[in-house]
Write a protein that holds these residues in place. Structure first.
Motif, PDB file in Angstrom:
ATOM      1  N   TYR A   1       0.821  -1.212   0.000  1.00 36.89           N
ATOM      2  CA  TYR A   1       0.000   0.000   0.000  1.00 36.89           C
ATOM      3  C   TYR A   1       0.855   1.262   0.000  1.00 36.89           C
ATOM      4  O   TYR A   1       0.604   2.183  -0.778  1.00 36.89           O
ATOM      5  N   VAL A   2       1.878   1.330   0.856  1.00 36.78           N
ATOM      6  CA  VAL A   2       2.672   2.565   0.930  1.00 36.78           C
ATOM      7  C   VAL A   2       3.512   2.753  -0.327  1.00 36.78           C
ATOM      8  O   VAL A   2       3.801   3.894  -0.720  1.00 36.78           O
ATOM      9  N   LYS A   3       3.910   1.647  -0.977  1.00 34.11           N
ATOM     10  CA  LYS A   3       4.619   1.781  -2.259  1.00 34.11           C
ATOM     11  C   LYS A   3       3.705   2.394  -3.306  1.00 34.11           C
ATOM     12  O   LYS A   3       4.114   3.262  -4.077  1.00 34.11           O
ATOM     13  N   GLN A   4       2.459   1.923  -3.334  1.00 28.57           N
ATOM     14  CA  GLN A   4       1.488   2.466  -4.280  1.00 28.57           C
ATOM     15  C   GLN A   4       1.266   3.949  -4.022  1.00 28.57           C
ATOM     16  O   GLN A   4       1.303   4.774  -4.946  1.00 28.57           O
ATOM     17  N   GLN A   5       1.030   4.317  -2.764  1.00 32.53           N
ATOM     18  CA  GLN A   5       0.756   5.709  -2.420  1.00 32.53           C
ATOM     19  C   GLN A   5       1.973   6.594  -2.654  1.00 32.53           C
ATOM     20  O   GLN A   5       1.845   7.759  -3.050  1.00 32.53           O
ATOM     21  N   GLY A   6       3.162   6.036  -2.402  1.00 36.53           N
ATOM     22  CA  GLY A   6       4.378   6.802  -2.669  1.00 36.53           C
ATOM     23  C   GLY A   6       4.524   7.134  -4.143  1.00 36.53           C
ATOM     24  O   GLY A   6       4.904   8.252  -4.503  1.00 36.53           O
ATOM     25  N   ARG A   7       4.199   6.172  -5.009  1.00 34.66           N
ATOM     26  CA  ARG A   7       4.297   6.406  -6.445  1.00 34.66           C
ATOM     27  C   ARG A   7       3.235   7.390  -6.917  1.00 34.66           C
ATOM     28  O   ARG A   7       3.521   8.321  -7.671  1.00 34.66           O
ATOM     29  N   TRP A   8       1.997   7.186  -6.453  1.00 39.40           N
ATOM     30  CA  TRP A   8       0.915   8.091  -6.849  1.00 39.40           C
ATOM     31  C   TRP A   8       1.187   9.521  -6.393  1.00 39.40           C
ATOM     32  O   TRP A   8       0.943  10.470  -7.126  1.00 39.40           O
ATOM     33  N   SER A   9       1.667   9.658  -5.158  1.00 45.89           N
ATOM     34  CA  SER A   9       1.894  11.010  -4.627  1.00 45.89           C
ATOM     35  C   SER A   9       3.046  11.709  -5.338  1.00 45.89           C
ATOM     36  O   SER A   9       2.979  12.917  -5.592  1.00 45.89           O
ATOM     37  N   LEU A  10       4.095  10.964  -5.684  1.00 45.74           N
ATOM     38  CA  LEU A  10       5.194  11.578  -6.426  1.00 45.74           C
ATOM     39  C   LEU A  10       4.699  12.093  -7.768  1.00 45.74           C
ATOM     40  O   LEU A  10       5.051  13.193  -8.200  1.00 45.74           O
ATOM     41  N   GLY A  11       3.857  11.300  -8.423  1.00 49.41           N
ATOM     42  CA  GLY A  11       3.263  11.757  -9.680  1.00 49.41           C
ATOM     43  C   GLY A  11       2.393  12.975  -9.482  1.00 49.41           C
ATOM     44  O   GLY A  11       2.357  13.879 -10.320  1.00 49.41           O
TER      45      GLY A  11
ATOM     46  N   TRP B   1      -2.314  15.793  -2.078  1.00 45.42           N
ATOM     47  CA  TRP B   1      -1.085  15.126  -1.648  1.00 45.42           C
ATOM     48  C   TRP B   1      -0.271  16.008  -0.715  1.00 45.42           C
ATOM     49  O   TRP B   1       0.367  15.506   0.222  1.00 45.42           O
ATOM     50  N   LEU B   2      -0.275  17.316  -0.949  1.00 51.41           N
ATOM     51  CA  LEU B   2       0.436  18.241  -0.064  1.00 51.41           C
ATOM     52  C   LEU B   2      -0.140  18.156   1.351  1.00 51.41           C
ATOM     53  O   LEU B   2       0.604  18.143   2.337  1.00 51.41           O
ATOM     54  N   LYS B   3      -1.461  18.088   1.437  1.00 51.74           N
ATOM     55  CA  LYS B   3      -2.124  18.003   2.739  1.00 51.74           C
ATOM     56  C   LYS B   3      -1.907  16.635   3.377  1.00 51.74           C
ATOM     57  O   LYS B   3      -1.809  16.523   4.609  1.00 51.74           O
ATOM     58  N   SER B   4      -1.803  15.590   2.563  1.00 55.64           N
ATOM     59  CA  SER B   4      -1.649  14.235   3.088  1.00 55.64           C
ATOM     60  C   SER B   4      -0.235  13.924   3.547  1.00 55.64           C
ATOM     61  O   SER B   4      -0.024  12.927   4.255  1.00 55.64           O
TER      62      SER B   4
ATOM     63  N   PHE C   1       7.303  13.949  -1.388  1.00 55.50           N
ATOM     64  CA  PHE C   1       7.401  15.412  -1.448  1.00 55.50           C
ATOM     65  C   PHE C   1       8.869  15.853  -1.382  1.00 55.50           C
ATOM     66  O   PHE C   1       9.308  16.718  -2.156  1.00 55.50           O
ATOM     67  N   VAL C   2       9.628  15.237  -0.474  1.00 59.41           N
ATOM     68  CA  VAL C   2      11.057  15.562  -0.346  1.00 59.41           C
ATOM     69  C   VAL C   2      11.794  15.189  -1.624  1.00 59.41           C
ATOM     70  O   VAL C   2      12.636  15.955  -2.124  1.00 59.41           O
ATOM     71  N   ASN C   3      11.490  14.020  -2.179  1.00 62.20           N
ATOM     72  CA  ASN C   3      12.128  13.586  -3.433  1.00 62.20           C
ATOM     73  C   ASN C   3      11.807  14.546  -4.569  1.00 62.20           C
ATOM     74  O   ASN C   3      12.657  14.846  -5.414  1.00 62.20           O
ATOM     75  N   TRP C   4      10.565  15.022  -4.599  1.00 61.81           N
ATOM     76  CA  TRP C   4      10.154  15.967  -5.643  1.00 61.81           C
ATOM     77  C   TRP C   4      10.880  17.302  -5.489  1.00 61.81           C
ATOM     78  O   TRP C   4      11.390  17.861  -6.465  1.00 61.81           O
ATOM     79  N   VAL C   5      10.952  17.808  -4.261  1.00 58.03           N
ATOM     80  CA  VAL C   5      11.604  19.102  -4.021  1.00 58.03           C
ATOM     81  C   VAL C   5      13.085  19.032  -4.350  1.00 58.03           C
ATOM     82  O   VAL C   5      13.654  19.954  -4.950  1.00 58.03           O
ATOM     83  N   THR C   6      13.734  17.941  -3.967  1.00 61.63           N
ATOM     84  CA  THR C   6      15.179  17.809  -4.181  1.00 61.63           C
ATOM     85  C   THR C   6      15.529  17.305  -5.566  1.00 61.63           C
ATOM     86  O   THR C   6      16.704  17.295  -5.944  1.00 61.63           O
ATOM     87  N   GLY C   7      14.522  16.880  -6.335  1.00 57.88           N
ATOM     88  CA  GLY C   7      14.784  16.368  -7.678  1.00 57.88           C
ATOM     89  C   GLY C   7      15.382  14.980  -7.686  1.00 57.88           C
ATOM     90  O   GLY C   7      15.908  14.524  -8.708  1.00 57.88           O
ATOM     91  N   LYS C   8      15.276  14.275  -6.548  1.00 61.91           N
ATOM     92  CA  LYS C   8      15.832  12.929  -6.466  1.00 61.91           C
ATOM     93  C   LYS C   8      15.019  11.977  -7.300  1.00 61.91           C
ATOM     94  O   LYS C   8      13.791  11.972  -7.257  1.00 61.91           O
ATOM     95  N   LYS C   9      15.693  11.147  -8.067  1.00 61.73           N
ATOM     96  CA  LYS C   9      15.011  10.168  -8.901  1.00 61.73           C
ATOM     97  C   LYS C   9      14.579   8.984  -8.040  1.00 61.73           C
ATOM     98  O   LYS C   9      15.373   8.414  -7.304  1.00 61.73           O
TER      99      LYS C   9
END
Length: 473
Positions: A257-267, A295-298, A375-383
């Motif tokens: 579940y958290v893998k799914q949500q992590g992928r959806w939220s990054l998108g 996603w920002l709120k979650s 969110f952190v990965n998105w802000v930092t541009g981490k792949k």
């Protein structure tokens, strides 16, 4: 200061998401599925995507798709598997059953890349392109019930709900409950406005896809990113809310579940940049912005909400710069109103009840650290590597709930510290502030504890054994 700002932002986001949800609810009251008899003759390429999936699962899906498409087109298996044995089994089955088999050596663009590869090479022979994940199968009359939407020449795609029918654990039940408000209120309300693709169960007009250069490949959620492109190019989308895909399997355990949500939220976070550059009208822009803000709120905002009472009660540090009485008069009526309206709008969903609401909130609490990480990965541009949602049997793994366990313990300590503080002070206003924060901590404890419990209960069921104690509840 940062905590004060984040809490106010959370309040404003709560109001915004409530208003957009209520707008979708109002629009959903006028929802119509359309005339199923006005079928248009089209040639369809139906694509099933697979990456190291269980061959037997994929075979069953291929049989279902082939049965549904009948004589209206061809079935393609887009196999990106890196396991040689899996690829050979799927290739042999495809060749023996009239399925066109495509295997790529590299995974450029991942799922979107596989679909684009098929689209650009074979799409000119077809009118429509349908996409199905390996574990989601169409009902026999699927194409008969969606083809009539394409009588409207500006309809780019039709999306059907992804119904979860294989509920084998509390986490799976929570994931299914979480989808109901979105599928039956939000998506209905956005029909012909901003209903977006959900990846599987989407039928595209090939002309529209080619108009925008195919599916977006520079994001982990190509479905919503491509939807933005299509809408800003003047195409519209339709949402067909009928039971069109069956046997959809939600994440079974906490890890999946958290893998799914992590992928959806990054998108969802990656959506912001193209969204700000888009030419969407104000209504569509607001709807898509709501997806980003959800996603920002979650994630980051949820963290500040959780630690705020801990900081106040455990460390006795005040943080919110507002008159206490004004806060009570302004915020709590809004909070209560949003909850009441949400319950009211969902009352017609027979399978959404108090238990569903609780599970819904628990799985959102389960996912928040991983949404925050995205969110952190998105802000930092981490792949971040692209991970498919694991399917099949769940397993016990406490690692996903370590953050919830730590915060839950801190919340409990905060409540105890709050009562000690309450009885040691004679300041009436301070007493009121302490009580309010204790109430917030208790509220969070209920859902934090729930997220931990359902993660533990969602243990392995290799033989397909359903948790009897859960079903009995």
């Amino acid at each position: 200061i940062w905590l004060d700002y984040s809490l106010w932002l959370g309040i404003y986001l709560g109001i915004f998401t409530f208003l957009t949800f209520f707008k979708d609810y109002r629009h959903s009251k006028n929802y119509s599925i359309g005339d199923n008899n006005a079928r248009v003759e089209t040639k369809i390429m139906a694509c099933v995507t697979s990456f190291n999936e269980d061959p037997e699962l994929v075979k069953r899906t291929l049989i279902s798709v082939k049965s549904a498409i009948y004589n209206s087109g061809d079935v393609f298996l887009l196999d990106d598997s890196t396991d040689y044995n899996i690829s050979m089994k799927l290739k042999k089955f495809s060749l023996s059953n009239g399925v066109k088999y495509i295997h790529r050596v590299n995974r450029s663009g991942y799922k979107a890349g596989a679909i684009n590869n098929a689209l650009f090479n074979y799409g000119h022979n077809y009118d429509l392109l349908a996409i199905f994940d390996a574990d989601q199968r169409p009902v026999p009359d699927f194409f008969e019930r969606v083809s009539h939407y394409f009588n409207d020449k500006i309809v780019a795609f039709v999306q059907v709900p992804q119904s979860y029918t294989e509920i084998r654990s509390p986490v799976a039940a929570g994931a299914a409950a979480q989808q109901k408000p979105f599928l039956h209120i939000v998506m209905r309300g956005r029909n012909h406005i901003s209903a977006f693709s959900l990846g599987s169960g989407t039928v595209y007009r090939i002309e529209a896809l080619l108009d925008v250069g195919g599916l977006e490949e520079d994001t982990v959620t190509e479905d919503i990113a491509t939807s933005v492109l299509l809408h800003e190019h003047g195409w519209i989308s339709a949402y067909a809310d009928f039971f069109g895909i069956w046997y959809g399997e939600p994440p079974t355990d906490a890890t999946a579940y958290v893998k799914q949500q992590g992928r959806w939220s990054l998108g969802g976070f990656q959506l912001l940049k193209p969204l700000l550059k888009s030419n969407l009208d104000s209504g569509q822009f607001t709807d898509y912005l709501g997806s980003y803000l959800y996603w920002l709120k979650s994630g980051p905002i949820m963290l500040t909400m959780l630690i705020a009472p801990i900081i106040f009660l455990l460390f006795r540090i005040p943080f919110l710069g507002i008159n206490l009485y004004m806060y009570i008069l302004l915020y709590y009526p809004i909070l209560i109103t949003t909850i009441v309206i949400f319950v009211y709008t969902m009352r017609g969903e027979a399978q959404y009840n108090v238990k569903s609401f609780y599970l819904h909130q628990c799985v959102e609490m389960l996912s928040f650290p991983y949404v925050l990480l995205s969110f952190v990965n998105w802000v930092t541009g981490k792949k971040k590597p692209f991970n498919v949602t694991p399917k099949g049997s769940g397993r016990v793994n406490l690692r996903p709930v370590i953050p919830q366990l730590v915060i839950c313990v801190l919340e409990i300590l905060s409540v105890l510290a709050g009562f000690v503080w309450y009885y040691s002070t004679g300041d009436y206003v301070l007493k009121l502030a302490i009580i309010l924060n204790i109430v917030w901590s208790l509220y969070f404890i209920v859902f934090l504890a729930g997220s931990i419990i359902i993660a533990v209960l969602s243990r392995a069921d290799v033989e397909g054994e359903i948790l009897e104690s859960w079903d009995a509840a």
